[in-house]
Design a protein around this motif. Structure first.
Motif, PDB file in Angstrom:
ATOM      1  N   PRO A  73       0.805  -1.232   0.000  1.00 41.67           N
ATOM      2  CA  PRO A  73       0.000   0.000   0.000  1.00 41.67           C
ATOM      3  C   PRO A  73       0.836   1.281   0.000  1.00 41.67           C
ATOM      4  CG  PRO A  73      -0.176  -1.145   2.110  1.00 41.67           C
ATOM      5  CD  PRO A  73       0.589  -2.045   1.207  1.00 41.67           C
ATOM      6  N   GLU A  74       2.102   1.150   0.413  1.00 40.75           N
ATOM      7  CA  GLU A  74       2.965   2.340   0.463  1.00 40.75           C
ATOM      8  C   GLU A  74       3.729   2.537  -0.854  1.00 40.75           C
ATOM      9  OE1 GLU A  74       2.558   4.128   3.069  1.00 40.75           O
ATOM     10  OE2 GLU A  74       1.495   2.602   4.256  1.00 40.75           O
ATOM     11  N   ASP A  75       3.521   1.658  -1.817  1.00 41.05           N
ATOM     12  CA  ASP A  75       4.218   1.745  -3.102  1.00 41.05           C
ATOM     13  C   ASP A  75       3.823   3.052  -3.807  1.00 41.05           C
ATOM     14  OD1 ASP A  75       5.365   1.399  -5.552  1.00 41.05           O
ATOM     15  OD2 ASP A  75       4.361  -0.497  -6.041  1.00 41.05           O
ATOM     16  N   ASN A  76       4.830   3.850  -4.176  1.00 38.75           N
ATOM     17  CA  ASN A  76       4.540   5.142  -4.796  1.00 38.75           C
ATOM     18  C   ASN A  76       4.453   5.085  -6.322  1.00 38.75           C
ATOM     19  OD1 ASN A  76       4.249   6.763  -2.517  1.00 38.75           O
ATOM     20  ND2 ASN A  76       6.477   6.893  -2.268  1.00 38.75           N
ATOM     21  N   SER A  77       4.578   3.881  -6.893  1.00 37.34           N
ATOM     22  CA  SER A  77       4.472   3.772  -8.354  1.00 37.34           C
ATOM     23  C   SER A  77       3.046   4.108  -8.788  1.00 37.34           C
ATOM     24  CB  SER A  77       4.749   2.352  -8.834  1.00 37.34           C
ATOM     25  OG  SER A  77       5.862   1.831  -8.193  1.00 37.34           O
ATOM     26  N   THR A  78       2.943   4.818  -9.888  1.00 40.00           N
ATOM     27  CA  THR A  78       1.599   5.110 -10.397  1.00 40.00           C
ATOM     28  C   THR A  78       1.066   3.867 -11.108  1.00 40.00           C
ATOM     29  OG1 THR A  78       2.520   6.000 -12.436  1.00 40.00           O
ATOM     30  CG2 THR A  78       1.985   7.577 -10.690  1.00 40.00           C
ATOM     31  N   TYR A  79      -0.240   3.837 -11.291  1.00 46.00           N
ATOM     32  CA  TYR A  79      -0.911   2.675 -11.884  1.00 46.00           C
ATOM     33  C   TYR A  79      -0.353   2.368 -13.277  1.00 46.00           C
ATOM     34  CZ  TYR A  79      -4.737  -0.222 -13.641  1.00 46.00           C
ATOM     35  OH  TYR A  79      -5.478  -1.241 -14.176  1.00 46.00           O
ATOM     36  N   SER A  80       0.049   3.418 -13.993  1.00 45.19           N
ATOM     37  CA  SER A  80       0.563   3.211 -15.360  1.00 45.19           C
ATOM     38  C   SER A  80       1.833   2.347 -15.356  1.00 45.19           C
ATOM     39  CB  SER A  80       0.856   4.549 -16.027  1.00 45.19           C
ATOM     40  OG  SER A  80       1.808   5.265 -15.275  1.00 45.19           O
ATOM     41  N   LYS A  81       2.522   2.321 -14.214  1.00 45.03           N
ATOM     42  CA  LYS A  81       3.767   1.536 -14.128  1.00 45.03           C
ATOM     43  C   LYS A  81       3.495   0.094 -13.682  1.00 45.03           C
ATOM     44  CE  LYS A  81       6.663   5.136 -14.726  1.00 45.03           C
ATOM     45  NZ  LYS A  81       6.383   6.307 -13.938  1.00 45.03           N
ATOM     46  N   TYR A  82       2.266  -0.202 -13.337  1.00 46.56           N
ATOM     47  CA  TYR A  82       1.933  -1.541 -12.838  1.00 46.56           C
ATOM     48  C   TYR A  82       2.003  -2.577 -13.963  1.00 46.56           C
ATOM     49  CZ  TYR A  82       0.095  -0.318  -8.164  1.00 46.56           C
ATOM     50  OH  TYR A  82      -0.046   0.070  -6.879  1.00 46.56           O
TER      51      TYR A  82
END
Lengths: 215, 267
Positions: free
Chosen positions: A122-131
């Protein structure tokens, strides 16, 4: 106790009948599997149950309330339908927070727990586009379960997941059933149906029939 | 929810970049025209670039195209804004709330804010470019009034066009088709104005009722002295009339969108 009832539900789009006189009753606390070839009507059936599609005729009753008459959509519902649609420029947590803010029933902690439950940080700062595709699918499952809904409608919930992911999702769905949720799954993965579902339905050309043979 | 969704950084970045480039291009292009008037006024530059379309030159493609360049950019980035968001998020949002019309109004407000930011930035950049090229404001009172009037007309007329495209796309029409219909209607209205001007001078007042003509500042009557460089204007065509007209059309479009989205199937 009946959670979902469809009575003679039909839907026509243009000249094509995509749902054809469907009558089924689904009890609370079970997992129902729906399978059939592509274009057989599984997703349209799910959309109709979710209130996204208004039947041309027939009635859909959710927890004794008639859809499109007493309610516009089921009160307590978690959904995955086709490809997950989130906002690319938000992190996973922010995406779920935006969606949770619509009903405003759960806290940030509940959202974080749902994210952790599907194996994401939940603390991951990656944006959804990087998923990756698998991460997107996990986030979609997190959004479906985060509000602890009474009904879960999941179209291909194990799509794009690796073996660990598939096992995790199966475990989550078992837990949700134990909690009392009614779960509807459409899948091409027969193993999912064998392991998870209590009752299976075969969808073919907009009709639904109980499938009693071994899968 | 709207506030959060409004911060789409990639859209803002695209609007800033394209707005800046257009401002530079228009600045250099119209500086040559402004020098022909031998009047190095920033007010004149602003009118030439954003508020004028010589009615007798409408038959030529280039002036009409140049007048439409800023609009075409907005359409390119925002023409399918509502449709795109609807396709992407509808299943997750509308299984949590029945307030579809509120969602649509939020989207329409977002569109308005994007277009406002685009034009404020572009006009500011244009003023900077013009100043660098040696143009200056002759009268601050007149200049500010012109900028505000121009901004209001440009904003509202372009917002109306973008909103029309977005609302049409809710009717299950292809976005590209919606853009084509809207731009064609826009161009037809502009050409119709030129025909009325040339052959039916007595009926010229009709022009102010044609959609899409309200965005052209110099066609309005009773604007400032700088506009004397542009002799053509339509009698009793005030800026206030255009603003009210455009607001009413935008509200009607939004109403159509709300009626549609409340009843539409999501699939």
């Amino acid at each position: 106790m009946k959670s979902i009832e469809l009575i003679n539900v039909s839907k026509k789009i243009g000249r094509k009948k995509i749902l054809n006189n469907i009558t089924i009753a689904l009890d609370k606390g079970n997992i129902y599997g729906f399978f059939g070839r592509n274009g057989s009507g599984k997703t349209m059936l799910f959309r109709a149950i979710c209130g996204l599609l208004k039947p041309t005729s027939g009635q859909i009753i959710i927890n004794e309330k008639i859809l499109h008459q007493d309610i516009s959509f089921p009160d307590s519902l978690g959904v995955i339908i086709e490809s997950p649609g989130f906002w690319n420029y938000y992190t996973g947590f922010e995406n779920l927070k935006v969606l949770a803010s619509i009903k405003n029933q759960i806290t940030d902690l509940d959202i974080k727990q749902a994210i952790t439950r599907v194996g994401l940080d939940p603390e991951d700062n990656s944006t959804y586009s990087k998923y990756s595709l698998g991460m997107k699918q996990r986030l979609a499952i997190a959004q479906a379960i985060m509000e602890k809904p009474d009904i879960l409608v999941l179209d291909e919930p194990t799509n794009s997941l690796d073996e660990n992911g598939v096992q995790l999702v199966r475990k989550i769905l078992m837990e949700e059933r134990a909690r009392g949720a009614t779960i509807l799954i459409a899948t091409h993965n027969k193993e999912d149906l064998i392991i998870l579902s209590d009752i299976n339905y075969h969808v073919n050309d907009g009709t639904v029939s109980l499938f009693q043979k071994n899968l | 929810m709207r506030e959060k969704i409004f911060t789409e950084k990639d859209i803002l970045l695209k609007l800033f970049l394209s707005g800046g480039l257009i401002a530079i291009f228009l600045g250099f292009y119209y500086s040559q025209f402004a020098e022909m008037y031998q009047f190095k006024s920033l007010e004149l530059m602003l009118i030439l670039a954003y508020g004028n379309l010589y009615i007798e030159e409408i038959v030529f493609i280039v002036p009409v195209f140049l007048w439409m360049v800023p609009l075409i950019v907005i359409i390119f980035f925002l023409g399918d804004y509502i449709h795109r968001n609807f396709d992407q998020n509808a299943a997750y949002i509308f299984t949590r709330t029945a307030r579809r019309s509120l969602w649509l109004i939020g989207q329409a407000v977002n569109l308005f804010l994007y277009i406002l930011i685009y034009y404020i930035f572009q006009i500011a950049a244009f003023c900077v470019v013009s100043t660098v090229l040696g143009f200056s404001m002759f009268s601050w009172d007149v200049g500010i009034m012109l900028i505000v009037s121009e901004l209001a007309l440009l904003m509202l007329s372009n917002y109306m066009i973008v909103l029309l495209i977005n609302v049409l796309s809710l009717f299950k029409l292809n976005s590209l088709f919606c853009v084509a219909i809207t731009l064609t209607t826009n161009i037809v209205c502009i050409f119709l104005s030129a025909i009325l001007y040339k052959f039916y001078t007595k009926n010229i007042a009709i022009i102010k009722w044609l959609p899409f003509t309200q965005g052209i500042l110099t066609w309005h009557s009773g604007i400032s002295s700088v506009a004397d460089f542009f002799p053509f204007n339509i009698p009793h065509f005030s800026i206030l009339f255009s603003i009210v007209y455009l607001i009413i059309i935008c509200l009607l479009l939004l109403f159509c969108g709300v009626c549609k989205i409340e009843k539409m199937d999501i699939y």
